[in-house]
Design a protein around this motif. Structure first.
Motif, PDB file in Angstrom:
ATOM      1  N   HIS A 183       0.839  -1.084  -0.006  1.00  0.00           N
ATOM      2  CA  HIS A 183       0.187  -0.097   0.080  1.00  0.00           C
ATOM      3  C   HIS A 183       0.700   1.367   0.025  1.00  0.00           C
ATOM      4  O   HIS A 183       1.648   1.515   0.917  1.00  0.00           O
ATOM      5  N   TRP A 184       0.898   1.983  -0.914  1.00  0.00           N
ATOM      6  CA  TRP A 184       1.749   3.218  -1.345  1.00  0.00           C
ATOM      7  C   TRP A 184       1.236   4.560  -0.951  1.00  0.00           C
ATOM      8  O   TRP A 184      -0.003   4.756  -1.020  1.00  0.00           O
ATOM      9  N   GLN A 185       1.798   5.458  -0.197  1.00  0.00           N
ATOM     10  CA  GLN A 185       1.545   6.481   0.400  1.00  0.00           C
ATOM     11  C   GLN A 185       2.804   7.588  -0.161  1.00  0.00           C
ATOM     12  O   GLN A 185       3.745   7.318  -0.299  1.00  0.00           O
ATOM     13  N   PHE A 186       2.164   8.786  -0.207  1.00  0.00           N
ATOM     14  CA  PHE A 186       2.965   9.882  -0.578  1.00  0.00           C
ATOM     15  C   PHE A 186       3.926  10.470   0.381  1.00  0.00           C
ATOM     16  O   PHE A 186       3.541  10.417   1.651  1.00  0.00           O
ATOM     17  N   SER A 187       5.062  10.812   0.324  1.00  0.00           N
ATOM     18  CA  SER A 187       6.137  10.977   0.953  1.00  0.00           C
ATOM     19  C   SER A 187       6.656  12.507   0.974  1.00  0.00           C
ATOM     20  O   SER A 187       6.606  13.317   1.948  1.00  0.00           O
ATOM     21  N   GLN A 188       7.181  12.706  -0.107  1.00  0.00           N
ATOM     22  CA  GLN A 188       7.989  13.941  -0.414  1.00  0.00           C
ATOM     23  C   GLN A 188       7.670  14.263  -1.692  1.00  0.00           C
ATOM     24  O   GLN A 188       7.582  13.650  -2.748  1.00  0.00           O
ATOM     25  N   VAL A 189       7.725  15.778  -1.887  1.00  0.00           N
ATOM     26  CA  VAL A 189       8.153  16.243  -3.351  1.00  0.00           C
ATOM     27  C   VAL A 189       9.035  17.338  -3.263  1.00  0.00           C
ATOM     28  O   VAL A 189       9.127  18.374  -2.447  1.00  0.00           O
ATOM     29  N   PHE A 190       9.911  17.527  -4.429  1.00  0.00           N
ATOM     30  CA  PHE A 190      10.779  18.801  -4.707  1.00  0.00           C
ATOM     31  C   PHE A 190      10.338  19.027  -5.956  1.00  0.00           C
ATOM     32  O   PHE A 190      10.134  18.385  -6.776  1.00  0.00           O
ATOM     33  N   GLY A 191      10.484  20.445  -5.897  1.00  0.00           N
ATOM     34  CA  GLY A 191      10.200  21.297  -7.218  1.00  0.00           C
ATOM     35  C   GLY A 191       8.804  21.249  -7.605  1.00  0.00           C
ATOM     36  O   GLY A 191       8.524  20.998  -9.066  1.00  0.00           O
ATOM     37  N   GLU A 192       7.803  21.007  -6.755  1.00  0.00           N
ATOM     38  CA  GLU A 192       6.396  20.979  -7.385  1.00  0.00           C
ATOM     39  C   GLU A 192       6.025  22.231  -8.069  1.00  0.00           C
ATOM     40  O   GLU A 192       6.148  23.461  -7.389  1.00  0.00           O
ATOM     41  N   ARG A 193       5.372  22.125  -9.094  1.00  0.00           N
ATOM     42  CA  ARG A 193       5.118  23.386  -9.742  1.00  0.00           C
ATOM     43  C   ARG A 193       3.435  23.697  -9.935  1.00  0.00           C
ATOM     44  O   ARG A 193       2.707  22.683  -9.430  1.00  0.00           O
ATOM     45  N   SER A 194       3.160  24.882  -9.972  1.00  0.00           N
ATOM     46  CA  SER A 194       1.660  25.002  -9.935  1.00  0.00           C
ATOM     47  C   SER A 194       1.093  24.624 -11.231  1.00  0.00           C
ATOM     48  O   SER A 194       1.768  24.724 -12.412  1.00  0.00           O
ATOM     49  N   PRO A 195      -0.172  24.619 -11.436  1.00  0.00           N
ATOM     50  CA  PRO A 195      -0.917  24.115 -12.558  1.00  0.00           C
ATOM     51  C   PRO A 195      -0.707  24.912 -13.635  1.00  0.00           C
ATOM     52  O   PRO A 195      -0.696  24.539 -14.865  1.00  0.00           O
ATOM     53  N   ASP A 196      -0.548  26.337 -13.622  1.00  0.00           N
ATOM     54  CA  ASP A 196      -0.150  27.010 -14.862  1.00  0.00           C
ATOM     55  C   ASP A 196       1.276  27.514 -14.940  1.00  0.00           C
ATOM     56  O   ASP A 196       1.420  28.241 -15.818  1.00  0.00           O
ATOM     57  N   GLU A 197       2.220  26.741 -14.244  1.00  0.00           N
ATOM     58  CA  GLU A 197       3.407  26.927 -14.672  1.00  0.00           C
ATOM     59  C   GLU A 197       3.994  26.204 -15.706  1.00  0.00           C
ATOM     60  O   GLU A 197       4.119  24.984 -15.594  1.00  0.00           O
ATOM     61  N   ASP A 198       4.990  26.844 -16.611  1.00  0.00           N
ATOM     62  CA  ASP A 198       5.515  26.154 -17.642  1.00  0.00           C
ATOM     63  C   ASP A 198       6.616  25.549 -17.132  1.00  0.00           C
ATOM     64  O   ASP A 198       7.281  26.422 -16.349  1.00  0.00           O
ATOM     65  N   VAL A 199       7.169  24.428 -17.863  1.00  0.00           N
ATOM     66  CA  VAL A 199       8.500  23.825 -17.285  1.00  0.00           C
ATOM     67  C   VAL A 199       9.445  24.175 -18.527  1.00  0.00           C
ATOM     68  O   VAL A 199       9.264  23.689 -19.617  1.00  0.00           O
ATOM     69  N   GLU A 200      10.606  24.521 -18.211  1.00  0.00           N
ATOM     70  CA  GLU A 200      11.708  24.806 -19.056  1.00  0.00           C
ATOM     71  C   GLU A 200      12.346  23.352 -19.543  1.00  0.00           C
ATOM     72  O   GLU A 200      12.415  22.462 -18.619  1.00  0.00           O
TER      73      GLU A 200
END
Length: 478
Positions: free
Chosen positions: A8-25
């Motif tokens: 059973h998998w659960q969320f632990s961490q996130v690095f560099g999370e972007r907002s929904p309207d943010e473009d990724v270079e």
């Protein structure tokens, strides 16, 4: 390899999370992920040639759920230009591999398309220097080189610069104050000019002294201490390139036996070779192939059969491979068929023509194995991660979406560039320029092919997976 039950998998961490309207270079998109053997460190490479290192947080040292914090980052590769071939060499990090730690320092290999580098990361004390008390004869702009600080006097052998001692206190002594440790990276070795084609794999030998690098047609054996010489142990280049039928897609050393290595091809074969047999290992000891492929043979059969990644299991007896549609577990003693085949996105079979037109059919997905060898994971579209276990009823697997909030609106992925000429396309007798696909074409799919989870790694000692989508690094634990 023992049977196991689903996790059973659960969320632990996130690095560099972007907002929904943010473009990724494009340069920020993650291109490689690798844990070290202890699981204390995690390296992440991106298309901008940077390597970011995370370390296990000692303040949150939980065995089953380790958490990580930022340690350091460095620019591993820069964009270059090959003047002989008139082609650009991207700075993108293709692969990274951790080496043995020595004297408290970390060592890691990183490679782009042409050059492999060995980096040393070491903790150093950082001191804060107090402000200097400048005298009336010292200019603030250049305190050490001002004319007021020096006097030119004539001596027997010519002119000499001397410090004036009789002008009072020019600079008060400054005592550095320790403000903590910082990890500094330094390039110790560079292994270059050994590959005519783009490097797709590097792998450290279990002896800790040698490693291999593989491109589309050749595999070279290196010694970590020797940068100007390597040995070509596998050469698949035909005398006439029109006779080219397959290329190398991935290569890995055996985890326990330093004389064994495996490499995969664009035709779906895995070759296991023993370096003790001959200097040139073109003749494989064992060739693993699926003698009874499922479904009718079509134009796309050979394309989707191309293996993008292979991994040895910790017991040293099994190999995990990933092609476009399936994840397969092989027993090295049974060469005619895989032990089990896990279907990743079977629903895409009717859409293979559309996937070919927008180049998605050439996406290369990684695979990974848990530390105990009983669970396997790989990526898919719509930012999905597919996790399977070894046992009865394991073919269905578990699907985990790489998001903190699975109901959030999906952000746009970095725009893909036109596909460059590659030997894997030439080997199949096909090549064409990439084409732009409108949003309406993408919406016809039952999944979002622009949101893809290509890279992931399994913690060697805990049930924790690090995976990436775009420029975001997610971690899940079980």
């Amino acid at each position: 390899m023992t049977s196991s039950s689903p996790l059973h998998w659960q969320f632990s961490q996130v690095f560099g999370e972007r907002s929904p309207d943010e473009d990724v270079e494009n340069i920020d998109v993650i291109s490689a992920i690798e844990f070290d053997k202890t699981g204390d460190y995690l390296a992440v490479g991106d298309r901008g040639g940077r390597v970011v290192i995370f370390e296990k947080d000692p303040g949150k040292d939980v065995v089953q759920r380790p958490e990580y914090r930022y340690k350091t980052e460095f620019q591993s590769h820069e964009p270059e230009f090959d003047y002989l071939k008139s082609v650009d060499i991207e700075e993108k990090i293709n692969k990274m591999k951790w080496c043995m730690n020595l004297n408290g320092s970390l060592f890691i290999l990183s490679t782009n398309d042409k050059t492999i580098k060995l980096w040393k990361v070491k903790e150093q004390k950082v001191k804060k220097v107090k402000e200097m008390d400048l005298g009336p004869y010292v200019s603030s702009e250049s305190s050490l080189l001002s004319e007021s600080s020096f006097v030119r006097s004539s001596v027997s052998n010519g002119h000499q610069l001397e410090w004036i001692d009789n002008k009072g206190t020019n600079i008060a002594p400054s005592n550095g104050q320790n403000i903590g440790d910082a990890a500094l990276a330094r390039c110790r070795k560079m292994y270059a000019h050994a590959h005519d084609y783009n490097i797709n794999s590097i792998s450290i030998n279990s002896d800790g002294e040698t490693f291999i690098s593989a491109d589309d047609l050749r595999i070279n054996l290196w010694n970590l201490e020797v940068t100007d010489q390597c040995f070509n142990i596998i050469d698949m280049k035909p005398s006439n390139m029109e006779d080219l039928t397959e290329v190398i897609t991935s290569a890995e050393f055996h985890l326990l036996r330093c004389n064994l290595l495996a490499y995969s091809s664009s035709r779906g074969f895995i070759r296991l070779v023993d370096m003790r047999q001959s200097a040139l290992c073109d003749r494989s000891a064992i060739m693993l192939q699926d003698a009874d492929p499922r479904g009718p043979k079509t134009f796309f059969t050979e394309i989707v059969a191309s293996i993008s990644n292979i991994k040895f299991s910790t017991d040293g007896r099994h190999i995990l491979s990933r092609d476009y549609m399936n994840l397969k577990l092989w027993d090295m003693r049974m060469s005619t068929s895989p032990v089990v085949t896990y279907k990743i996105h079977e629903h895409l079979y009717p859409k293979l023509c559309d996937l070919y037109n927008n180049d998605a059919i050439f996406d290369k997905f990684d695979c990974c194995i848990s530390g105990d060898g009983s669970h396997f994971a790989t990526g898919s579209y719509s930012n999905n991660m597919r996790i399977f276990h070894n046992g009865v009823g394991s073919e269905e697997g578990t699907t985990v979406e790489a998001r903190r909030n699975p109901y959030r609106k999906q952000p746009q992925q970095a725009a893909s560039r036109p596909r460059r000429s590659s030997l894997s396309n030439l080997a199949r007798g096909l090549y064409r320029q990439g084409t732009d696909v409108s949003d309406t074409g993408i919406n016809e799919f039952s999944c979002d092919v622009k949101s893809k989870l290509l890279h992931l790694a399994w913690h060697p000692k805990a049930n924790l997976i690090a995976c990436s989508t775009g420029n975001s690094l997610y971690m899940y634990y079980a």
